[in-house]
Design a protein around this motif. Structure first.
Motif, mmCIF file in Angstrom:
data_model
loop_
_atom_site.group_PDB
_atom_site.id
_atom_site.type_symbol
_atom_site.label_atom_id
_atom_site.label_comp_id
_atom_site.label_asym_id
_atom_site.label_seq_id
_atom_site.Cartn_x
_atom_site.Cartn_y
_atom_site.Cartn_z
ATOM 1 N N SER A 158 -0.620 -12.152 9.857
ATOM 2 C CA SER A 158 -1.608 -13.406 10.470
ATOM 3 C C SER A 158 -2.653 -11.726 11.436
ATOM 4 O O SER A 158 -3.751 -12.341 11.635
ATOM 5 N N THR A 159 -2.216 -11.877 11.966
ATOM 6 C CA THR A 159 -3.240 -10.505 12.790
ATOM 7 C C THR A 159 -3.265 -8.899 12.657
ATOM 8 O O THR A 159 -2.515 -8.313 13.882
ATOM 9 N N PRO A 160 -3.748 -8.313 11.661
ATOM 10 C CA PRO A 160 -3.418 -7.019 11.791
ATOM 11 C C PRO A 160 -4.211 -6.682 12.538
ATOM 12 O O PRO A 160 -5.776 -6.434 12.626
ATOM 13 N N VAL A 161 -3.721 -5.142 12.927
ATOM 14 C CA VAL A 161 -4.761 -4.346 14.360
ATOM 15 C C VAL A 161 -4.602 -3.039 13.128
ATOM 16 O O VAL A 161 -6.096 -2.298 14.140
ATOM 17 N N GLY A 162 -4.038 -2.300 12.744
ATOM 18 C CA GLY A 162 -4.382 -0.694 13.150
ATOM 19 C C GLY A 162 -2.923 -0.151 12.262
ATOM 20 O O GLY A 162 -3.073 -1.369 11.714
ATOM 21 N N ASP B 180 -0.519 4.034 14.611
ATOM 22 C CA ASP B 180 -1.726 5.531 15.033
ATOM 23 C C ASP B 180 -2.681 5.276 15.152
ATOM 24 O O ASP B 180 -3.645 6.659 15.767
ATOM 25 N N SER B 181 -3.286 3.459 15.149
ATOM 26 C CA SER B 181 -4.517 3.768 15.563
ATOM 27 C C SER B 181 -4.708 3.335 17.678
ATOM 28 O O SER B 181 -6.259 2.589 17.495
ATOM 29 N N GLY B 182 -3.491 3.493 17.629
ATOM 30 C CA GLY B 182 -3.937 3.331 19.088
ATOM 31 C C GLY B 182 -3.451 2.323 20.071
ATOM 32 O O GLY B 182 -4.094 1.444 21.285
ATOM 33 N N ASN B 183 -3.098 1.337 19.264
ATOM 34 C CA ASN B 183 -2.408 0.196 19.612
ATOM 35 C C ASN B 183 -0.610 0.562 19.887
ATOM 36 O O ASN B 183 -0.427 0.783 19.387
ATOM 37 N N THR B 184 -0.551 -0.492 21.101
ATOM 38 C CA THR B 184 0.669 -0.625 21.602
ATOM 39 C C THR B 184 1.648 -1.707 20.841
ATOM 40 O O THR B 184 0.748 -3.205 21.756
ATOM 41 N N THR C 10 1.124 -1.844 7.944
ATOM 42 C CA THR C 10 -0.455 -1.963 8.411
ATOM 43 C C THR C 10 0.666 -2.619 9.561
ATOM 44 O O THR C 10 1.828 -3.011 9.631
ATOM 45 N N SER C 11 0.058 -2.435 10.836
ATOM 46 C CA SER C 11 0.295 -2.752 11.972
ATOM 47 C C SER C 11 -0.140 -4.486 12.729
ATOM 48 O O SER C 11 -1.157 -4.252 12.511
ATOM 49 N N TYR C 12 0.429 -5.188 13.110
ATOM 50 C CA TYR C 12 0.221 -6.116 13.602
ATOM 51 C C TYR C 12 0.774 -6.730 14.950
ATOM 52 O O TYR C 12 1.590 -6.474 15.670
ATOM 53 N N ARG C 13 -0.851 -7.295 15.754
ATOM 54 C CA ARG C 13 -0.454 -7.939 17.414
ATOM 55 C C ARG C 13 1.452 -8.713 17.371
ATOM 56 O O ARG C 13 1.879 -9.239 18.081
ATOM 57 N N TYR C 14 1.336 -9.511 16.195
ATOM 58 C CA TYR C 14 2.327 -10.897 15.969
ATOM 59 C C TYR C 14 3.236 -9.795 15.047
ATOM 60 O O TYR C 14 2.973 -9.835 14.142
ATOM 61 N N SER D 43 6.309 -4.342 9.626
ATOM 62 C CA SER D 43 7.446 -4.965 9.066
ATOM 63 C C SER D 43 8.793 -4.076 9.173
ATOM 64 O O SER D 43 8.472 -2.357 8.367
ATOM 65 N N ALA D 44 9.658 -4.284 8.481
ATOM 66 C CA ALA D 44 10.698 -3.844 8.264
ATOM 67 C C ALA D 44 11.153 -2.904 6.982
ATOM 68 O O ALA D 44 12.035 -2.075 6.511
ATOM 69 N N THR D 45 10.559 -3.726 5.949
ATOM 70 C CA THR D 45 10.151 -3.269 4.514
ATOM 71 C C THR D 45 9.472 -1.794 4.533
ATOM 72 O O THR D 45 10.107 -1.498 3.992
ATOM 73 N N ALA D 46 8.683 -1.344 5.743
ATOM 74 C CA ALA D 46 8.053 0.598 5.735
ATOM 75 C C ALA D 46 9.106 1.354 6.077
ATOM 76 O O ALA D 46 8.947 2.121 5.930
ATOM 77 N N PHE D 47 10.615 0.304 6.049
ATOM 78 C CA PHE D 47 12.126 1.569 6.836
ATOM 79 C C PHE D 47 12.071 2.343 5.652
ATOM 80 O O PHE D 47 12.880 1.694 4.829
#
Length: 129
Positions: A62-66, A101-105, A54-58, A110-114
């Motif tokens: 608190s703010t998932p975006v894609g 991959d949802s188009g958010n820049t 999951t990607s987050y704005r910060y 999180s580093a847990t995905a690496f």
């Protein structure tokens, strides 16, 4: 984001967790950055992520975006933030900045995905923001 990994697979080469810096001009076309962070986001470092993330704005949950799909992806830099504990028992407070991959820049993963690094450790080879 996966053009690089797909090209390696087509050539019969394995994509590893090695970082490969590239300028924005050498990376995917169509990726432009007009903000003050353009210089930070000019160099891309490639790493493997072992799961969709999951990607987050910060750098917090608190703010998932894609979403960023698992595989070979590029990242700009890393910063410390909220500590994340995932379902596999991995935990880390480091976050990597990327485009998802949802188009958010300019979002954070999180580093847990690496596929590299350890618990509560910075991602080796990725500069700090």
């Amino acid at each position: 984001m996966r053009k690089f990994g797909t090209a390696l697979a087509t050539l019969g080469l394995a994509a590893t967790a090695l970082l490969i810096p590239a300028t924005a001009a050498q990376a995917e076309s169509g990726s432009t950055h007009q903000s003050a962070e353009a210089s930070v986001m000019a160099t891309k470092y490639y790493f493997n992520t072992w799961r969709n993330a999951t990607s987050y704005r910060y750098p917090s949950t608190s703010t998932p975006v894609g979403v960023l799909w698992a595989g070979r992806n590029y990242f700009y830099c890393q910063v410390s933030g909220e500590r994340v504990v995932d379902s596999a028992g991995n935990y880390n407070y480091w976050w990597a900045k990327t485009d998802d991959d949802s188009g958010n820049t300019g979002v954070y993963i999180s580093a847990t995905a690496f596929s590299v690094g350890g618990k509560d450790q910075a991602i080796p080879g990725l500069p700090k923001c």
